[in-house]
Each structure stands twice: as structure tokens, then as C-alpha cells.
Enzyme design. Structure first.
Site, mmCIF file in Angstrom:
data_model
loop_
_atom_site.group_PDB
_atom_site.id
_atom_site.type_symbol
_atom_site.label_atom_id
_atom_site.label_comp_id
_atom_site.label_asym_id
_atom_site.label_seq_id
_atom_site.Cartn_x
_atom_site.Cartn_y
_atom_site.Cartn_z
ATOM 1 N N HIS A 144 10.404 -33.185 8.323
ATOM 2 C CA HIS A 144 9.577 -33.890 7.343
ATOM 3 C C HIS A 144 8.122 -33.525 7.580
ATOM 4 O O HIS A 144 7.663 -33.468 8.723
ATOM 5 C CB HIS A 144 9.778 -35.401 7.497
ATOM 6 C CG HIS A 144 9.281 -36.210 6.340
ATOM 7 N ND1 HIS A 144 7.938 -36.406 6.103
ATOM 8 C CD2 HIS A 144 9.942 -36.880 5.363
ATOM 9 C CE1 HIS A 144 7.799 -37.167 5.021
ATOM 10 N NE2 HIS A 144 9.005 -37.447 4.544
ATOM 11 N N ARG A 167 2.229 -39.842 -0.503
ATOM 12 C CA ARG A 167 1.782 -38.718 -1.333
ATOM 13 C C ARG A 167 2.220 -38.897 -2.775
ATOM 14 O O ARG A 167 1.549 -38.442 -3.701
ATOM 15 C CB ARG A 167 2.334 -37.406 -0.764
ATOM 16 C CG ARG A 167 1.650 -36.994 0.534
ATOM 17 C CD ARG A 167 2.300 -35.785 1.177
ATOM 18 N NE ARG A 167 3.532 -36.132 1.882
ATOM 19 C CZ ARG A 167 4.693 -35.533 1.700
ATOM 20 N NH1 ARG A 167 4.823 -34.564 0.805
ATOM 21 N NH2 ARG A 167 5.753 -35.905 2.385
#
Length: 440
Positions: A144, A167
Site C-alpha cells: 500500500h 486521497r
């Protein structure tokens, strides 16, 4: 679930989550699903039907490859116990916290920290393989792009995940020069590789920090959000991370760069100008980004939230092979060109492989757990019922009604049948007759 988010690799808003509680507290999706199930299982309805064993470790399966799984061997407080069962559902998770499978098949990724708990060492996969189950894609693990770095322990082996929704609600990634270097909502492997190529050295930034494990140097980047983006993500959740020292809050970019080393004021100001310009233009930017949630707030916000992040092991795409009916499979013969179900053994979640290819998209893991978990549970609960014969084309076959849809459609009522294993070879040209002709 009423709130939706567009995350990495998505072309529209497709990941759903719960709205915050009335008092502002968050409702994490995974935790809420598990709590709902646990509350139901602990209710009076199940108290005489369910035995929950805590602090018990499974050490292997009972039975044989030929006859199938007949239960598990369990250990608790040094005592071994054979637990007999008609069926076993394996839901023991993946191997991104380390262990033999990670080292053997994806050892080059063992240098990364992990977001997983210490139990995620692939034991269930190992037990399955020892019993004859086939595995696939064990070399595919997901790194990740964003885990939080605790500046007091930057080389910790386990990090908090910096959720992708940070995000998805607008956060941008910048390097030490204050410059963006990737579409923040590209697939995870793309963002991770961009950080590894363009990020700065944590060892240099935090030279005086401890590194008791002798970990390799890691690459980092800054995750920057406006207060409006934080509100969209969930102020209470962001506040939790801030309470752990994982987010810093600043009234301006000038204030931020005074405190944060390895961050250029000129570069960050220019980046924000360019990013807002791209948003206003409505066109993709240099990195192909065409979705700019809350972008305008980056230029004029009451507060900036900035976190130091680094890539971390997060999810294993590999695992045991399963059928569409969640049956764990074994190879047929030496060639391994075909597979059949191990009687009485089912799997769901990260212990299984092949569901996500080489790189999972955000939101799909919980979806997999809910869908395949339900299928595995339904299949396992029907194992003790009379064995169904295989379907044969152009021949009547006895079946069993699973449920009937009470909503009639154009005068027809939908009937769902309990079919035999999905592995039975059935011609693609098999058609069910109208209900009045079915032998139930």
C-alpha cells in the site's frame, strides 16, 4: 451505507461507507460489519446453538485428502482438542505480517513495514497446502502506498494505515521539494512505485531516530490535506490519527515548512497553484489525474493537515484456490490442469487467492469477505444435507428449493434451487424448464 468515495484505479464513486454517528464519531466499515455479526451471534437466538472458543489455535485439519475435512485440531492452554464438524470454513487471513510464505514467494517485499496484525502469517494457507489444497498467486502481495510514519519510531515493523480515502477526499502527495509526482488516485502499485522512485530518505530526514530492528532505509513523502478535505474524510477519524502524532496541523504552508524538514516552501506553493489551475481547467493534469475533490480549498483553507507516509505491506492477493461456491480446491492428478473440491472445506477472504489478480482495488476486500463469506457459510451449512446428484444435460435431475422470491415479475415467481458443486461439468447450453415442469 450512504457515503461513497472514488478511490485509486476507480473511474467513478464506487466505494461505500457509513456516515458518521450523530455525535461525529466514525463508523469504520469493517468494524461495523464485524460488530453487527458478533452482536447477532451473542444474542439469545444463538446462545444454545453456538460455541465460541477464544484463545484457541488451530493446528491442522482432521480427516484425509481422500475423505475430506472432518474437523480441526485445536490447542488451548497447552491442551490439544479434536473438534469434529461436517464442514470447516477457513477465514484465517493472509500473510503480510511475515512468515514462511511471504519469505518464500515474495521475500523481496519483506523489507517493508506492514499494516497487518501479527497473526497474518499465512498459517491457514499452510494448513490447507499440507492437506492437499492447491494455492495460487502467492508471489502477489500488495504494498500500500501510504502508511503513517511515527517520527519517534520511523522504522517500526508495523504502521497504521493511512487510508486511501484520505486521497479519495482530495489529499495530495508531495516529495521533499514540495512537488507532486503521481496521480494520487492511480492504482496502488503505480502510486507505491512513484513514491519509491521520487520520495526522500526517512533515514536522512530522521537520522537521530532509533532503528532497533536494523531495518533498511525507507522512502517517504508528505500527504497534504485542507481542513475541508479532512471534514469530508471524517474529522473524528483524522483527529484520532492526530492524537497519535501522525498528523500535524498548520495555519499556513509557511508555518508548515518552518517545522517540517525536507519540505520546500517555494515548491509546495507552486504545486498548490498548479493543482488548483488544473482543477479549474477541467482537464487532466501532467500525471493524468482528472478528478480533483475539494482541490480549490488547498489554496485557501483555515488549516493544513500534513502527514509523513511510507509504503507498507497491506494485502496478499495469493492464497488457496476456491471454486465459485467457495469450495477449497485440490489438483487432479500430477499435471494439475484440473481441480476438484476438498469435501467439507470452504474458504473466504484473504486466505483465498485469485479473486483480485495481481493488484487489488480499494474497497474490494470487504466486498469479497461479505460476498464469499456468505456463500461459504451457506455451502458449509448444507454439507450435512442429502448429497445432490450432478446436473446432466437433457436429463431430469432431482434438486432442492433454496428459496422463492415473493415478488412476482410479469406473473412469474422466481425460484432459487440448491445446485450441486459449481465444479460439476454442466453444458453451457443447459436451460431450466418453466417452474411447472421442474421436479422439486
Amino acid at each position: 451505507m450512504k457515503d461513497s468515495t472514488r478511490l485509486g484505479g476507480h473511474s467513478f464513486r464506487r466505494t461505500w461507507r457509513f456516515s458518521p454517528m450523530p455525535d461525529g464519531r466514525p463508523q469504520p466499515v469493517g468494524w461495523t460489519i464485524m460488530k453487527t455479526l458478533m452482536d447477532a451471534l451473542k444474542s439469545d437466538e444463538y446462545k444454545d446453538r453456538l460455541n465460541i472458543k477464544l484463545n484457541s489455535a488451530v493446528k491442522g485439519f482432521l480427516g484425509s485428502e481422500e475423505n475430506g475435512v472432518l474437523g480441526v485440531l485445536s490447542e488451548s492452554s497447552g491442551e490439544m482438542e479434536e473438534i469434529r464438524a461436517d464442514a470447516v470454513v477457513l477465514a484465517s487471513g493472509g500473510y503480510c505480517a511475515g512468515g514462511d510464505i511471504l519469505l518464500k514467494y515474495a521475500g523481496e517485499n519483506a523489507k517493508f513495514p506492514t499494516t497487518n496484525g501479527p497473526w497474518a502469517t499465512g498459517d491457514g494457507i499452510t494448513f490447507g497446502m499440507e492437506f492437499g489444497a492447491a494455492a495460487r498467486d502467492l508471489e502477489h502481495v500488495q504494498v500500500h502506498p501510504t502508511s503513517f510514519v511515527n517520527k519517534s519510531d520511523p522504522f517500526a515493523t508495523t504502521n497504521f494505515l493511512a487510508p486511501e480515502s484520505l486521497r479519495g477526499t482530495g489529499g495530495i502527495l508531495v516529495n521533499g521539494e514540495g512537488r507532486r509526482f503521481v496521480n494520487e488516485l492511480a492504482p496502488r502499485d503505480v502510486v507505491t512505485n512513484a513514491i519509491l522512485k521520487n520520495g526522500f530518505s526517512l533515514g536522512t530526514l530522521l537520522a537521530e531516530a532509533k532503528n532497533d530492528q536494523g531495518a533498511e532505509d525507507r522512502k517517504g513523502a508528505w500527504l497534504v490535506l485542507s481542513s475541508e478535505m479532512v471534514d469530508s474524510f471524517g474529522a473524528a477519524s483524522a483527529g484520532f490519527y492526530a492524537s497519535k502524532g501522525l498528523f500535524s496541523r498548520f495555519g499556513s504552508v509557511h508555518e508548515a515548512v518552518k517545522e517540517l524538514e525536507e519540505l520546500s516552501l517555494e515548491g509546495l506553493e507552486q504545486t498548490i497553484e498548479e493543482y488548483v489551475f488544473s482543477w479549474k481547467s477541467g482537464n487532466p493534469d501532467t500525471f493524468g489525474k482528472d478528478y480533483y475533490p475539494s482541490a480549490g480549498t488547498l489554496k485557501d483553507t483555515a488549516e493544513y493537515w500534513i502527514a509523513l507516509i511510507t509504503p507498507a505491506l497491506h494485502y496478499s492477493m495469493g492464497g488457496l484456490r476456491i471454486s465459485p461456491s467457495a469450495e477449497i480446491l485440490r489438483k487432479n492428478g500430477e499435471s494439475g490442469s484440473s481441480f476438484s473440491a476438498i469435501p467439507g472445506l470452504f474458504g473466504a477472504g484473504e486466505v483465498t487467492g485469485g479473486m483480485h489478480g495481481a493488484n487489488r482495488l480499494a474497497g474490494n476486500s470487504l466486498l469479497e469477505c461479505v460476498v464469499m463469506g456468505r456463500i461459504a457459510g451457506e455451502r458449509a451449512s448444507s454439507v450435512s444435507l442429502k448429497q445432490l446428484p450432478p446436473l446432466v444435460i437433457n436429463q431430469w435431475t432431482e434438486s432442492r428449493v433454496r428459496s422463492m422470491d415473493s415478488n412476482n415479475y410479469h406473473g412469474y415467481q422466481t425460484t432459487y434451487l440448491e445446485l450441486p458443486s459449481a465444479l460439476h461439468e454442466v453444458s453451457q447450453h443447459f436451460y431450466a424448464e418453466p417452474l411447472s415442469c421442474l421436479r422439486c
